[in-house]
Design an enzyme around this catalytic site. Structure first.
Site, PDB file in Angstrom:
ATOM      1  N   SER A   2      44.946  29.420  43.274  1.00 41.70           N
ATOM      2  CA  SER A   2      44.084  30.436  42.654  1.00 41.70           C
ATOM      3  C   SER A   2      42.752  29.840  42.223  1.00 41.70           C
ATOM      4  O   SER A   2      41.700  30.476  42.342  1.00 41.70           O
ATOM      5  CB  SER A   2      44.789  31.069  41.446  1.00 41.70           C
ATOM      6  OG  SER A   2      45.046  30.097  40.440  1.00 41.70           O
TER       7      SER A   2
ATOM      8  N   ASN B 153      34.478  34.293  45.844  1.00 39.94           N
ATOM      9  CA  ASN B 153      33.261  34.828  45.234  1.00 39.94           C
ATOM     10  C   ASN B 153      32.005  34.343  45.954  1.00 39.94           C
ATOM     11  O   ASN B 153      31.072  35.131  46.177  1.00 39.94           O
ATOM     12  CB  ASN B 153      33.204  34.444  43.753  1.00 39.94           C
ATOM     13  CG  ASN B 153      34.070  35.322  42.882  1.00 39.94           C
ATOM     14  OD1 ASN B 153      33.676  36.407  42.483  1.00 39.94           O
ATOM     15  ND2 ASN B 153      35.268  34.850  42.593  1.00 39.94           N
TER      16      ASN B 153
ATOM     17  N   ARG C 129      39.570  31.392  44.192  1.00 33.19           N
ATOM     18  CA  ARG C 129      38.661  32.197  43.375  1.00 33.19           C
ATOM     19  C   ARG C 129      37.211  31.777  43.613  1.00 33.19           C
ATOM     20  O   ARG C 129      36.328  32.621  43.806  1.00 33.19           O
ATOM     21  CB  ARG C 129      39.018  32.047  41.893  1.00 33.19           C
ATOM     22  CG  ARG C 129      38.111  32.880  40.961  1.00 33.19           C
ATOM     23  CD  ARG C 129      38.388  32.569  39.509  1.00 33.19           C
ATOM     24  NE  ARG C 129      39.736  32.952  39.114  1.00 33.19           N
ATOM     25  CZ  ARG C 129      40.727  32.107  38.897  1.00 33.19           C
ATOM     26  NH1 ARG C 129      40.520  30.801  39.039  1.00 33.19           N
ATOM     27  NH2 ARG C 129      41.912  32.527  38.536  1.00 33.19           N
TER      28      ARG C 129
END
Length: 311
Positions: A235, A243, A239
């Site tokens: 994660s 983005n 992440r």
């Protein structure tokens, strides 16, 4: 991309492909820009000329552009901070010294707020992570065609791929995340001992006084804790990648509008400026999130240093 019809799809695909060096197997058919086909007579280590070749090179391929920019920006970070450290003075800070002092004070506060243990490595690591990721993310603000086009001219290769944002490469973001994961395991074992680490995997979150009940709970605990541990680096890395990749994609989509006429070109310029201003927030926020979660994970690794939750 000479000799090919440049479409929006090929333009986007070209900008999303890394400069990949890897091995193509014997008998592999390489399609050249002029339409000819080259059949390799032996296993060949080479640069990928198409996104398909980059994919076919498999796990052992390396993204040279991601490696170059991440190492280069890491060196920039070290040189800037080393230069400021040599010239630091006690007067009113200005210019780069002001930025460095603000960054150091900011990171120091974050570490003191989240990490309540003794480890001289955590603050420098947090500073390195924040500034390094911030520099890599900031490359997303460079117009998408400038550096790749310059690299194509210098190389003389119309197939030359050149991505300039390392954090849009999952190999980079997951590499950093699994490095943090490795440090978590190291400090957990260093502070709690190997048996303490095993207990954390097998006697948490469920623990009973009766040993025979624990025999039933251990497999459940191990499955839950393993998922919990593995999910942290995945994660953390995805992440950051997700983005920045989305931000890069939007810049590329806006860039495709510049060739659609004067009106759309002007509109694209406004969109590009507006998205760049908004994306500055994403760039800083993602560096901050990665750094804060790293501090939190390091604190978790040290947490049972003072207390044994299993006794």
């Amino acid at each position: 991309m000479a000799g090919e019809t440049l479409t929006a799809t090929s333009y986007i695909q070209h900008h999303l492909t890394n400069l990949t060096y890897g091995k193509l197997p014997e008998g592999y058919e390489r399609h050249q820009a002029d339409g000819s086909v080259e059949v390799l007579s032996q296993d060949t280590w080479t640069l990928a000329h198409t996104s398909q070749e980059a994919s076919d090179m498999g796990f052992m391929a390396i993204h040279l552009d991601s490696m170059f920019w991440s190492i280069f920006l890491g060196a920039v970070f070290v040189m800037i901070f080393a230069r400021v450290a040599k010239r630091i003075h006690t007067g009113v800070p200005r210019g780069m010294q002001n930025f460095v002092e603000m960054a150091v004070d900011f990171i120091d506060k974050q570490v003191k707020d989240s990490f309540h243990h003794k480890n001289a490595m955590i603050a420098p690591m947090a500073l390195t992570i924040f500034v390094w990721i911030l520099l890599m993310n900031t490359m997303d603000l460079v117009p998408v065609d400038w550096l790749p086009h310059l690299a194509t001219i210098i190389s003389g290769d119309p197939h030359f791929f050149f991505k300039v944002v390392p954090t849009t490469d999952p190999n980079v973001t997951l590499g950093m995340a699994f490095t943090v994961f490795g440090l978590m395991i190291y400090f957990t074992i260093a502070k709690k001992g190997f048996m303490g680490f095993v207990k954390e995997l097998t006697l948490h979150p469920f623990h009973a006084e009766k040993w025979y009940i624990n025999l039933i709970l251990i497999p459940i605990n191990f499955a839950l804790e393993t998922i919990s541990w593995i999910s942290k680096p995945i994660s953390l890395g995805l992440r950051l990648f997700g983005n920045l990749y989305a931000g890069e994609m939007i810049f590329i989509l806006i860039a495709t509008m510049f060739s659609a006429g004067l009106v759309l070109g002007l509109f694209a310029g406004v969109l590009q400026w507006a998205w760049a201003v908004f994306h500055i927030l994403v760039i800083v926020l993602q560096a901050f999130v990665f750094m804060v979660l790293t501090i939190v994970y390091m604190a978790m690794a040290h947490q049972v240093e003072e207390e044994d939750q299993f006794h």
